[in-house]
Design a protein around this motif. Structure first.
Motif, PDB file in Angstrom:
ATOM      1  N   GLN A  89       0.829  -1.185   0.000  1.00 58.33           N
ATOM      2  CA  GLN A  89       0.000   0.000   0.000  1.00 58.33           C
ATOM      3  C   GLN A  89       0.870   1.245   0.000  1.00 58.33           C
ATOM      4  OE1 GLN A  89      -2.550  -0.807   3.259  1.00 58.33           O
ATOM      5  NE2 GLN A  89      -3.653  -2.306   2.030  1.00 58.33           N
ATOM      6  N   SER A  90       0.413   2.220  -0.757  1.00 60.01           N
ATOM      7  CA  SER A  90       1.154   3.477  -0.772  1.00 60.01           C
ATOM      8  C   SER A  90       1.031   4.138   0.591  1.00 60.01           C
ATOM      9  CB  SER A  90       0.586   4.388  -1.848  1.00 60.01           C
ATOM     10  OG  SER A  90       1.022   5.692  -1.594  1.00 60.01           O
ATOM     11  N   THR A  91       2.117   4.752   1.015  1.00 60.10           N
ATOM     12  CA  THR A  91       2.094   5.366   2.332  1.00 60.10           C
ATOM     13  C   THR A  91       1.857   6.870   2.242  1.00 60.10           C
ATOM     14  OG1 THR A  91       4.461   5.391   2.156  1.00 60.10           O
ATOM     15  CG2 THR A  91       3.489   3.694   3.541  1.00 60.10           C
ATOM     16  N   SER A  92       1.590   7.336   1.043  1.00 60.48           N
ATOM     17  CA  SER A  92       1.412   8.770   0.848  1.00 60.48           C
ATOM     18  C   SER A  92       0.265   9.300   1.711  1.00 60.48           C
ATOM     19  CB  SER A  92       1.120   9.058  -0.624  1.00 60.48           C
ATOM     20  OG  SER A  92       0.723  10.388  -0.758  1.00 60.48           O
ATOM     21  N   ALA A  93       0.464  10.526   2.224  1.00 55.04           N
ATOM     22  CA  ALA A  93      -0.542  11.080   3.116  1.00 55.04           C
ATOM     23  C   ALA A  93      -1.702  11.661   2.314  1.00 55.04           C
ATOM     24  CB  ALA A  93       0.086  12.151   3.994  1.00 55.04           C
ATOM     25  N   ASN A  94      -1.427  12.059   1.092  1.00 54.04           N
ATOM     26  CA  ASN A  94      -2.448  12.679   0.258  1.00 54.04           C
ATOM     27  C   ASN A  94      -3.350  11.594  -0.339  1.00 54.04           C
ATOM     28  OD1 ASN A  94      -3.946  13.956  -1.645  1.00 54.04           O
ATOM     29  ND2 ASN A  94      -2.238  15.182  -2.456  1.00 54.04           N
ATOM     30  N   PRO A  95      -4.615  11.563   0.081  1.00 54.84           N
ATOM     31  CA  PRO A  95      -5.493  10.492  -0.384  1.00 54.84           C
ATOM     32  C   PRO A  95      -5.724  10.527  -1.887  1.00 54.84           C
ATOM     33  CG  PRO A  95      -6.732  12.130   0.864  1.00 54.84           C
ATOM     34  CD  PRO A  95      -5.283  12.460   1.019  1.00 54.84           C
ATOM     35  N   LYS A  96      -5.652  11.746  -2.469  1.00 57.14           N
ATOM     36  CA  LYS A  96      -5.898  11.852  -3.902  1.00 57.14           C
ATOM     37  C   LYS A  96      -4.780  11.187  -4.702  1.00 57.14           C
ATOM     38  CE  LYS A  96      -8.828  15.242  -6.041  1.00 57.14           C
ATOM     39  NZ  LYS A  96      -9.092  16.663  -6.230  1.00 57.14           N
ATOM     40  N   VAL A  97      -3.542  11.542  -4.353  1.00 55.52           N
ATOM     41  CA  VAL A  97      -2.381  10.937  -5.011  1.00 55.52           C
ATOM     42  C   VAL A  97      -2.462   9.429  -4.856  1.00 55.52           C
ATOM     43  CG1 VAL A  97       0.098  10.666  -4.880  1.00 55.52           C
ATOM     44  CG2 VAL A  97      -0.900  12.929  -4.693  1.00 55.52           C
ATOM     45  N   ASN A  98      -2.770   9.065  -3.617  1.00 57.26           N
ATOM     46  CA  ASN A  98      -2.864   7.666  -3.289  1.00 57.26           C
ATOM     47  C   ASN A  98      -3.862   6.970  -4.206  1.00 57.26           C
ATOM     48  OD1 ASN A  98      -2.254   5.477  -1.899  1.00 57.26           O
ATOM     49  ND2 ASN A  98      -3.322   6.023  -0.019  1.00 57.26           N
TER      50      ASN A  98
END
Lengths: 629, 110
Positions: B5-14
């Protein structure tokens, strides 16, 4: 164990141990039950030696002698040496890598209980019509013809305890791969962890062949198959191959963790970093790998032909190279070190010549042509007792003294420890050194009695006297343990004063969550590094926060109990010749009930969510030492 | 595994990233699925066409091995990151088993 010391009743303690998933308590379970089976196997050995003390002796009958030698070997390998090593692995490896427990605490408990019930099942054979009597290798040509239920006990008991071992092995692999503390790279792992890792990989690859072999044997004996019956188109040699494809890695599964314990001891008491750490790791892995390429050296006289014999002979001799690397590295660790001869260090120093002697006879046995002479004589008996006692048992005794404070918080008496050491060492060499010559004189192994006047009388008597020395040594050790635990003088983090690895950085015994904050590992021997920089504690790698812990569970016990019950059903549903056509109508229902208990317990485990619980930060802060924030 | 899973904080990017990944993965799944069916067909044809056994056995074995690899990498996610140790153990197991079998068919049962 709670963070607050409190007195608990006996039943509460018992329930705690029956349901525990804490690796430190499971270690104690392994240590006590392995120790118990070690005593049982030892008593069997003493009876064997008494029978052989004088020529033409009638201390035990021939049939009983066969059962004794079979159960001595089986018990010592499967029920004593392996569980004792698992005890140390459980107690120490999670601490050495800076983990709060193993990866699967539930499976850890299941592995123990499977081993325990398998071992109990195997030993109940003594009281239920006779123990297995075809040798610990249980060669099929002999064992499928063995009357009574002895071999059935062997097959089912080992199948159950083998499943436990496989589960524990996988658990340690996953633990060491995934649960190392921040900074604990592979090449910073202490050597005991490394050897546990390699031994677990060997378990993963070596136990399935045993499982297959036992499965085929079970069908041959209990369900009318003919895998090993040559007269029905089977092949009896297949068992030997399957057994030794498992059996040779098995001896490395035993010796590698012992090597690991010795490596820790050498470095600690020489107050030096282990010499040639990278070479030691490489040698351990190489021994593990080569261990799979040499099984047929147990079968040189089967008639595989000169090509197979020659190739296996060379492969076997190749193992002497990495082993030699290790021997020299241990000696060079001591070289120039500031050595203190504590009890563990005495064992470690004595291990080098003892084990090397066993290794040298190993190379002698590896020469296929010469092996035709040595085969099935006491020379072989002397060889494998030199490697297994001189290597594994000395390692276990050393580990007992070395890790006792970490496991129980008390220090075994050094004076009594040294008495144990000297008695044991002298007894061991007296018992087995002379057996080399008995073998060369032609005394076959596994014989019940020998005749007088063949030059075998005196050496056999000496051998028996030596065995009594070892027995006394073990009794002194037990006395030492009792005295130590009764006195109950508590010790601190690092009772040896020279601890190098993470386990010595936390209290003895450690709190049930091990590390309040996971430590930051900055190199090999992390605690030593911190001490050299004047720190008394490890640098934490994380802020103090809630710790997630697993709940205790009674399910592993029930699962194993179900298989234990089912094994009786599977065994008694055949009326074997010696039981005089007795038919047991209850056998099949018992088999089904046992399996239902196991499957039911598995279903409960699968369907009921168990999320464990958290130790809250506030409670951790209350705990005496207090974390750094 | 959690590592996928991507750990990016931005849900959109994710979300965008996951969409792209999922699309890619679906294409790989379909491709390898088609390949596997195709290989199964070849296996059946090879047997039914009545070729000599000496040719059929190796073909079947090679096809089987390829199917296992496709299965492991594209359906059991070994192509993803973080499977190095698993692969190491798998391959050492295969190597040990291979050498053992090789020993039997060459020197033990000569």
């Amino acid at each position: 164990m709670s963070t607050v010391a409190q007195k608990k009743g006996f039943l509460a303690v018992l329930w705690d141990y029956l349901t525990t998933v804490d690796h430190k308590k499971i270690a104690i379970l392994y240590l006590t039950s392995g120790g118990f089976f070690f005593l049982v196997g030892g008593i069997e050995a003493m009876i064997i030696r008494i029978q052989l003390a004088v020529p033409d002796n009638n201390f035990v009958s021939a049939g009983l002698y066969n059962e004794l030698l079979t159960m001595h070997g089986t018990t010592m390998i499967f029920l004593a040496a392996m569980p004792l090593l698992f005890g140390f692995m459980n107690a120490i490896v999670p601490l050495q890598i800076g983990a709060r427990d193993v990866a699967f605490p539930f499976l850890n408990s299941l592995g123990f209980w499977l081993f325990f019930f398998g071992g109990v099942f195997l030993n109940l054979s003594w009281f239920l019509g006779g123990a297995p009597d075809a040798g610990w290798t249980s060669y099929a040509s002999l064992s499928i013809a063995s009357e009574g239920h002895g071999i059935d006990f062997y097959v089912l008991g080992l199948q159950i305890s083998g499943a436990g071992t496989l589960i524990s092995g996988i658990n340690f692999l996953v633990t060491i791969i995934n649960m190392r503390a921040p900074g604990m790279t592979y090449m910073r792992m202490p050597l005991f962890t490394w050897s546990t890792f390699v031994a677990s990989a060997l378990i993963l690859f070596a136990f399935p062949p045993l499982t297959v072999g036992l499965f085929l044997m079970m069908f041959d004996r209990m369900f009318g198959a003919n895998f090993f019956d040559a007269s029905m188109g089977g092949n009896t040699i297949i068992w030997e191959h399957l057994f030794w494809i498992f059996g040779h890695p098995e001896v490395y599964i035993l010796i590698l963790p012992a090597f690991g314990i010795f490596s820790e001891i050498f470095a600690t008491f020489s107050r030096k970093r282990l010499f040639g750490y990278a070479a030691m790791v490489f040698a351990t892995v190489l021994i593990g790998f080569l261990g799979f390429m040499v099984w047929a050296h147990h079968m040189f006289t089967v008639g595989l032909g000169p090509t197979a014999n020659a190739i296996f002979a060379v492969a076997t001799m190749a193992i002497a190279v990495p082993t030699g690397v290790k021997i020299f590295n241990w000696m060079l660790t001591m070289w120039g070190g500031s050595i203190s001869f504590t009890t563990p260090m005495l064992y470690a120093v004595a291990f080098i010549p003892s084990f090397t002697a066993g290794g040298v006879t190993g190379v002698m046995l590896a020469s296929a042509a010469a092996d035709y002479q040595y085969h099935d004589t006491y020379f072989v008996v002397a060889h494998f007792h030199y490697v297994i006692i001189g290597g594994v048992v000395l390692g276990l005794l050393a580990g007992t003294h070395f890790y006792w404070p970490k496991m129980f918080g008390t220090m075994l008496n050094e004076f009594l420890g040294k008495i144990t050491f000297w008695l044991f060492l002298i007894g061991f060499h007296a018992t087995f050194f002379i057996q080399h010559f008995l073998g060369l004189m032609g005394m076959p192994r596994r014989i019940w009695k020998f005749l007088p006047g063949q030059g075998l009388d005196m050496p056999n008597l000496i051998s028996t006297v030596g065995a009594f020395f070892m027995a006394v040594a073990v009794i002194v050790l037990l006395v030492n343990i009792v005295i130590t635990q009764v006195k109950n003088v508590r010790v601190g983090n690092d009772p040896w004063g020279d601890g190098r690895t993470l386990e010595w950085a936390i209290p003895s015994p450690p709190p049930f969550y091990n590390f309040k904050q996971l430590p930051l590992v900055r190199g090999l021997d992390p605690y030593w590094i911190e001490k050299m920089e004047g720190n008394t504690k490890m640098t934490p790698a994380e802020p103090l926060s809630d710790i997630h812990m697993p709940n205790n569970s009674f399910i592993p016990f029930v699962m194993s109990l179900g298989l234990f019950i089912a094994a009786f059903g599977a065994m008694y549903q055949v009326s074997w010749r010696a039981s005089e056509g007795e038919s047991f109508v209850w056998a099949l229902p018992v088999l089904i009930i046992g399996m239902l208990i196991t499957i039911g317990a598995m279903a409960v485990r699968s369907l009921k969510d168990d999320h464990g619980y958290h130790i809250h930060k506030e409670d951790l802060l209350d705990d005496e030492e207090g974390g750094r924030e | 595994m959690a590592t996928q899973q991507s750990t990016s904080a931005n849900p959109k990017v994710n979300y965008k990233y996951r969409r792209k990944k999922a699309k890619q993965e679906m294409r790989q799944h379909v491709t390898s699925f088609a390949l596997m069916i195709f290989m199964t067909l070849i296996a059946f044809i090879a047997v039914m066409a009545g070729f000599d056994k000496i040719y059929v056995y190796p073909i079947l074995l090679v096809l089987a091995a390829m199917q296992v690899v496709l299965q492991l990498y594209y359906f059991m996610h070994m192509s993803h990151k973080g499977h190095g140790t698993v692969a190491l153990f798998l391959y050492s197991g295969v190597l040990v088993a291979f050498i053992t079998v090789l020993t039997f068919v060459t020197i033990v049962w000569w």
